[in-house]
Design a protein around this motif. Structure first.
Motif, PDB file in Angstrom:
ATOM      1  N   GLU A 146       0.809  -1.218   0.000  1.00 10.61           N
ATOM      2  CA  GLU A 146       0.000   0.000   0.000  1.00 10.61           C
ATOM      3  C   GLU A 146       0.843   1.270   0.000  1.00 10.61           C
ATOM      4  OE1 GLU A 146      -3.284   0.579  -0.313  1.00 10.61           O
ATOM      5  OE2 GLU A 146      -3.365  -1.536  -0.852  1.00 10.61           O
ATOM      6  N   SER A 150       0.405   3.855  -2.856  1.00  8.41           N
ATOM      7  CA  SER A 150       0.036   5.242  -2.571  1.00  8.41           C
ATOM      8  C   SER A 150       0.988   6.205  -3.268  1.00  8.41           C
ATOM      9  CB  SER A 150       0.056   5.486  -1.057  1.00  8.41           C
ATOM     10  OG  SER A 150      -0.916   4.689  -0.410  1.00  8.41           O
ATOM     11  N   ALA A 310      -2.036  10.401   1.757  1.00  6.07           N
ATOM     12  CA  ALA A 310      -2.877   9.566   2.624  1.00  6.07           C
ATOM     13  C   ALA A 310      -2.227   9.268   3.958  1.00  6.07           C
ATOM     14  CB  ALA A 310      -3.195   8.248   1.913  1.00  6.07           C
TER      15      ALA A 310
END
Length: 392
Positions: A146, A150, A310
């Protein structure tokens, strides 16, 4: 202008990370470097000493020599050696009564006690491998994937912004949409951040890690007690008086009651005791240091990934008490930093961001890459002034 746009597209394409599908992440390190060092020393060292003890016994012959009377035959002398080695009981004269007996069994149990020590030191490793390692592996695979995704999403977003800016005839529309997207937080991908926040409220990994190191300290304390209570009692005793008037020889009047024996393996016991005490004493500060690392956050790794839209655990002050699973995961992310390709890219971008003159306009990798691609991270001043002139 087309050459500038083409150069920007190539730059953004080169910044994308390669696809990580396949067996690349199967080599994850599920042990910290210091933990692995402690494991190899704590388990391997007693096994090495055990092999040396057995090798000395096989090469030097029987570990005991008894001084039998001269009238004994070879078979009788061999029986005396065997009987005294089986009993290993020292008969010491006592002023107030019969002989005082003292067992010298640590000499006989030395190789087997080293084997038991190695097995005991390996138990915390097994506990970690079967209780915590599977869950940790899943967490690391997801988080590493992730984090890289990202980063890639941020680069693709800049590519998309660049295409919209090229195809937009009115720059006001583009900047209005961009400012609206920033206010509505469209650039964020909260899945990873929420997952890490959940790990901050979990304590299964940190409990297993604390239990592993606590067991190592407990077993080390048991080693000290064993060496101090049993080995120290026989540490300097090289000779002892052995009684062979037992069983079939109990009625033999011509045999002496006590026979002097000498332990030829005393030096081995002394070397094993001193080396074990030294090695495990040196390991104690390392184990304590491993425990103290759970009391502080690795904020350098977090600060690097603050460049992702994020990821703002630090800026939102979501980090509380560090004794939780998130801190353990951060330690293992640091150990697997070679698997995080985005880390090196973001580290470079952080250095360049600190050197740029527009620090107040650069918050994330999206802002910085838009600047490198030829777009300003915020609305140009001449467009802002024009809107103000049109709406007095």
């Amino acid at each position: 202008m087309s050459l500038a746009h083409a150069a920007a597209e190539y730059m953004l394409s080169d910044a994308l990370l390669p696809d990580r599908r396949g067996p690349r992440l199967k080599g994850l390190r599920l042990e910290l470097p210091l933990d692995r060092m402690v494991k190899f020393i704590a388990v391997g060292f007693p096994l090495l000493l055990m092999s040396l003890a057995f090798a000395q016994e096989f090469s030097a012959g029987p570990p005991i020599r008894c001084f039998s009377p001269s009238n004994f035959t070879i078979r009788q002398a061999a029986y005396v050696d065997s009987s005294c080695w089986d009993s290993l009981v020292h008969h010491e004269p006592d002023e107030h009564g019969p002989h005082k007996m003292k067992s010298l069994w640590p000499h006989k149990a030395l190789p087997y006690s080293l084997l038991a020590l190695a097995v005991a030191m390996y138990l915390p490793v097994l506990l970690w491998q079967y209780v915590a390692a599977p869950a940790l592996s899943s967490d690391l695979l997801f988080i590493i994937s992730e984090l890289d995704k990202s980063y890639n999403r941020s680069i693709r977003l800049v590519q998309h912004m660049l295409k919209i800016r090229q195809n937009s005839s009115d720059p006001h529309v583009f900047w209005d949409e961009l400012e609206k997207a920033r206010k509505e937080r469209y650039f964020e991908f909260p899945l990873l951040e929420r997952y890490l926040a959940c790990k901050q409220r979990s304590h299964s990994l940190v409990a297993a890690y604390l239990l592993r190191n606590s067991l190592l300290l407990l077993f080390t304390s048991v080693i000290y007690l064993y060496l101090g209570h049993f080995h120290l009692d026989v540490f300097f005793q090289e000779e002892f008086s052995c009684s062979v008037k037992t069983a079939l020889l109990s009625d033999e009047t011509h045999m002496p009651h006590l026979i002097t024996c000498r332990l030829t393996s005393l030096s081995v016991l002394q070397i094993v005791s001193l080396s074990s005490l030294t090695i495990y004493t040196l390991l104690v500060p390392v184990i304590i240091y491993n425990l103290t690392r759970l009391c502080r956050w690795d904020k350098r790794l977090l600060s690097i990934y603050e460049m992702l839209p994020a990821f703002d655990l630090l800026s939102r002050k979501m980090l509380g008490c560090p004794i939780n699973d998130l801190n353990v995961i951060l330690l293992f992310l640091r150990a697997n930093i070679s698997e995080l390709i985005s880390f090196s890219w973001l580290s470079v971008l952080c250095v360049l961001k600190d050197m740029t003159t527009q620090k107040h306009n650069i918050d994330t990798v999206v802002d910085f890459m838009t600047l490198l691609a030829g777009l300003e991270p915020s609305k140009p001043k001449h467009l802002t002034h024009r809107i103000g002139d049109e709406n007095p």
